[in-house]
Motif scaffolding. Sequence first.
Motif, PDB file in Angstrom:
ATOM      1  N   ALA A  78       0.869  -1.181   0.000  1.00  0.00           N
ATOM      2  CA  ALA A  78       0.000   0.000   0.000  1.00  0.00           C
ATOM      3  C   ALA A  78       0.903   1.227   0.000  1.00  0.00           C
ATOM      4  CB  ALA A  78      -0.916  -0.020   1.210  1.00  0.00           C
ATOM      5  N   ASN A  79       1.222   1.668  -1.203  1.00  0.00           N
ATOM      6  CA  ASN A  79       2.308   2.634  -1.394  1.00  0.00           C
ATOM      7  C   ASN A  79       1.827   4.020  -1.816  1.00  0.00           C
ATOM      8  OD1 ASN A  79       5.240   3.337  -2.070  1.00  0.00           O
ATOM      9  ND2 ASN A  79       4.275   3.515  -4.095  1.00  0.00           N
ATOM     10  N   ALA A  80       0.563   4.152  -2.225  1.00  0.00           N
ATOM     11  CA  ALA A  80       0.093   5.423  -2.776  1.00  0.00           C
ATOM     12  C   ALA A  80       0.100   6.518  -1.718  1.00  0.00           C
ATOM     13  CB  ALA A  80      -1.310   5.261  -3.344  1.00  0.00           C
ATOM     14  N   GLY A  81       0.541   7.703  -2.126  1.00  0.00           N
ATOM     15  CA  GLY A  81       0.545   8.843  -1.217  1.00  0.00           C
ATOM     16  C   GLY A  81       0.821  10.126  -1.973  1.00  0.00           C
ATOM     17  N   ILE A  82       0.428  11.238  -1.367  1.00  0.00           N
ATOM     18  CA  ILE A  82       0.711  12.556  -1.946  1.00  0.00           C
ATOM     19  C   ILE A  82       1.396  13.415  -0.899  1.00  0.00           C
ATOM     20  CG2 ILE A  82      -1.181  12.438  -3.598  1.00  0.00           C
ATOM     21  CD1 ILE A  82      -2.801  14.255  -1.735  1.00  0.00           C
ATOM     22  N   ALA A  83       2.042  14.484  -1.352  1.00  0.00           N
ATOM     23  CA  ALA A  83       2.823  15.323  -0.446  1.00  0.00           C
ATOM     24  C   ALA A  83       1.954  16.236   0.399  1.00  0.00           C
ATOM     25  CB  ALA A  83       3.828  16.147  -1.237  1.00  0.00           C
ATOM     26  N   GLY A  84       0.804  16.654  -0.129  1.00  0.00           N
ATOM     27  CA  GLY A  84      -0.014  17.611   0.594  1.00  0.00           C
ATOM     28  C   GLY A  84       0.594  19.007   0.548  1.00  0.00           C
ATOM     29  N   PRO A  85      -0.042  19.967   1.220  1.00  0.00           N
ATOM     30  CA  PRO A  85       0.444  21.351   1.162  1.00  0.00           C
ATOM     31  C   PRO A  85       1.699  21.571   1.985  1.00  0.00           C
ATOM     32  CG  PRO A  85      -1.379  21.172   2.709  1.00  0.00           C
ATOM     33  CD  PRO A  85      -1.255  19.829   2.038  1.00  0.00           C
ATOM     34  N   THR A  86       2.447  22.599   1.627  1.00  0.00           N
ATOM     35  CA  THR A  86       3.590  23.050   2.422  1.00  0.00           C
ATOM     36  C   THR A  86       3.217  24.418   2.984  1.00  0.00           C
ATOM     37  OG1 THR A  86       5.164  21.875   1.015  1.00  0.00           O
ATOM     38  CG2 THR A  86       6.035  23.650   2.381  1.00  0.00           C
ATOM     39  N   ALA A  87       2.860  24.445   4.262  1.00  0.00           N
ATOM     40  CA  ALA A  87       2.391  25.683   4.870  1.00  0.00           C
ATOM     41  C   ALA A  87       2.373  25.525   6.382  1.00  0.00           C
ATOM     42  CB  ALA A  87       0.984  26.025   4.373  1.00  0.00           C
ATOM     43  N   LEU A  88       2.434  26.644   7.090  1.00  0.00           N
ATOM     44  CA  LEU A  88       2.229  26.617   8.523  1.00  0.00           C
ATOM     45  C   LEU A  88       0.817  26.128   8.809  1.00  0.00           C
ATOM     46  CD1 LEU A  88       3.906  30.014   9.446  1.00  0.00           C
ATOM     47  CD2 LEU A  88       4.861  27.721   9.796  1.00  0.00           C
ATOM     48  N   VAL A  89       0.624  25.491   9.952  1.00  0.00           N
ATOM     49  CA  VAL A  89      -0.658  24.843  10.226  1.00  0.00           C
ATOM     50  C   VAL A  89      -1.830  25.818  10.131  1.00  0.00           C
ATOM     51  CG1 VAL A  89      -0.538  25.125  12.744  1.00  0.00           C
ATOM     52  CG2 VAL A  89      -1.810  23.205  11.752  1.00  0.00           C
ATOM     53  N   GLU A  90      -1.628  27.073  10.541  1.00  0.00           N
ATOM     54  CA  GLU A  90      -2.740  28.029  10.489  1.00  0.00           C
ATOM     55  C   GLU A  90      -3.112  28.431   9.067  1.00  0.00           C
ATOM     56  OE1 GLU A  90       0.884  30.690  11.731  1.00  0.00           O
ATOM     57  OE2 GLU A  90       0.230  28.589  11.921  1.00  0.00           O
ATOM     58  N   ASP A  91      -2.249  28.103   8.122  1.00  0.00           N
ATOM     59  CA  ASP A  91      -2.514  28.441   6.725  1.00  0.00           C
ATOM     60  C   ASP A  91      -3.010  27.259   5.901  1.00  0.00           C
ATOM     61  OD1 ASP A  91      -1.677  31.102   7.132  1.00  0.00           O
ATOM     62  OD2 ASP A  91       0.422  30.524   6.864  1.00  0.00           O
ATOM     63  N   VAL A  92      -3.173  26.102   6.514  1.00  0.00           N
ATOM     64  CA  VAL A  92      -3.645  24.913   5.810  1.00  0.00           C
ATOM     65  C   VAL A  92      -5.168  24.925   5.761  1.00  0.00           C
ATOM     66  CG1 VAL A  92      -3.751  22.396   5.806  1.00  0.00           C
ATOM     67  CG2 VAL A  92      -1.633  23.555   6.459  1.00  0.00           C
ATOM     68  N   ALA A  93      -5.721  24.869   4.556  1.00  0.00           N
ATOM     69  CA  ALA A  93      -7.177  24.820   4.401  1.00  0.00           C
ATOM     70  C   ALA A  93      -7.687  23.423   4.760  1.00  0.00           C
ATOM     71  CB  ALA A  93      -7.574  25.163   2.975  1.00  0.00           C
ATOM     72  N   LEU A  94      -8.897  23.350   5.300  1.00  0.00           N
ATOM     73  CA  LEU A  94      -9.481  22.066   5.661  1.00  0.00           C
ATOM     74  C   LEU A  94      -9.566  21.147   4.439  1.00  0.00           C
ATOM     75  CD1 LEU A  94     -10.830  20.244   7.764  1.00  0.00           C
ATOM     76  CD2 LEU A  94     -13.008  21.388   7.236  1.00  0.00           C
TER      77      LEU A  94
END
Length: 253
Positions: A78-94
């Motif tokens: 089970a290898n699939a994955g994505i990097a997701g955003p690079t941002a401070l936690v307060e700047d990460v959208a839900l």
Amino acid sequence: MSQRVLITAGASGVGRAVAEAFAATGARVWVADLDSKALGECPSDWQTTRLDVSDEAAIVAMFDDIAAHWGGLDVLCANAGIAGPTALVEDVALEEWRACLSVNLDGVFLCSKHAAPLMKAQGSGVMLLTASTAGQYGYPRRAPYAASKWAVVGLGKTLAMELGPHGIRANVICPGAVEGPRMEQVLAREAQAKGMSRDQVYQGYASGTSMGRFIEGRDIADLAVFLASDAARMVSGQVIAVDGHTVNPDPQV
């Protein structure tokens, strides 16, 4: 009889290296990937499925095909994955948070969920879940990614406990920084977020390991083949880093 091996995100990058390593042992390989072009470039003797790992209906259909074609499954990677955003936690959208977890966590859960009945029916099997060293340490500016990988570690240990009585082993592989296009995208985003050059970020990652360099896909593939072999028949519930020994997870901070 040759092993029957499913690798998600197996058409390129680390997944492709894992698929090639298993194929070299004589295993039968089934690759699932969202990238149609990369799937089309896989060897003709591999089975392939275009798959979004966050889509349970599509996963059910794939496992039905595996059961019909192979009659069972010996190894799930089970290898699939994505990097997701690079941002401070307060700047990460839900929405960004949920998108990252839907692939990195939901996808691993769904594949494990639907592989388990096949493996239980035959009384054997191996599940290899790809997490990250971000699932062992913190990872500043990558909260969704790190959270998802910590969760995969917990899932893997729980699977080992649940499935061990049925002859099924589960282990978690935690890659460090892997040479390749995906890491280059991460480097570019982090360089922008930190006001640094790509090379500065690269050297920061490399210097954060005792071996002073990135790993390659083959390093993950070699471990996967070992963990799926009889030589590792009593190895289960383990979380194993392949990272050149991380000594500072974020040396730029």
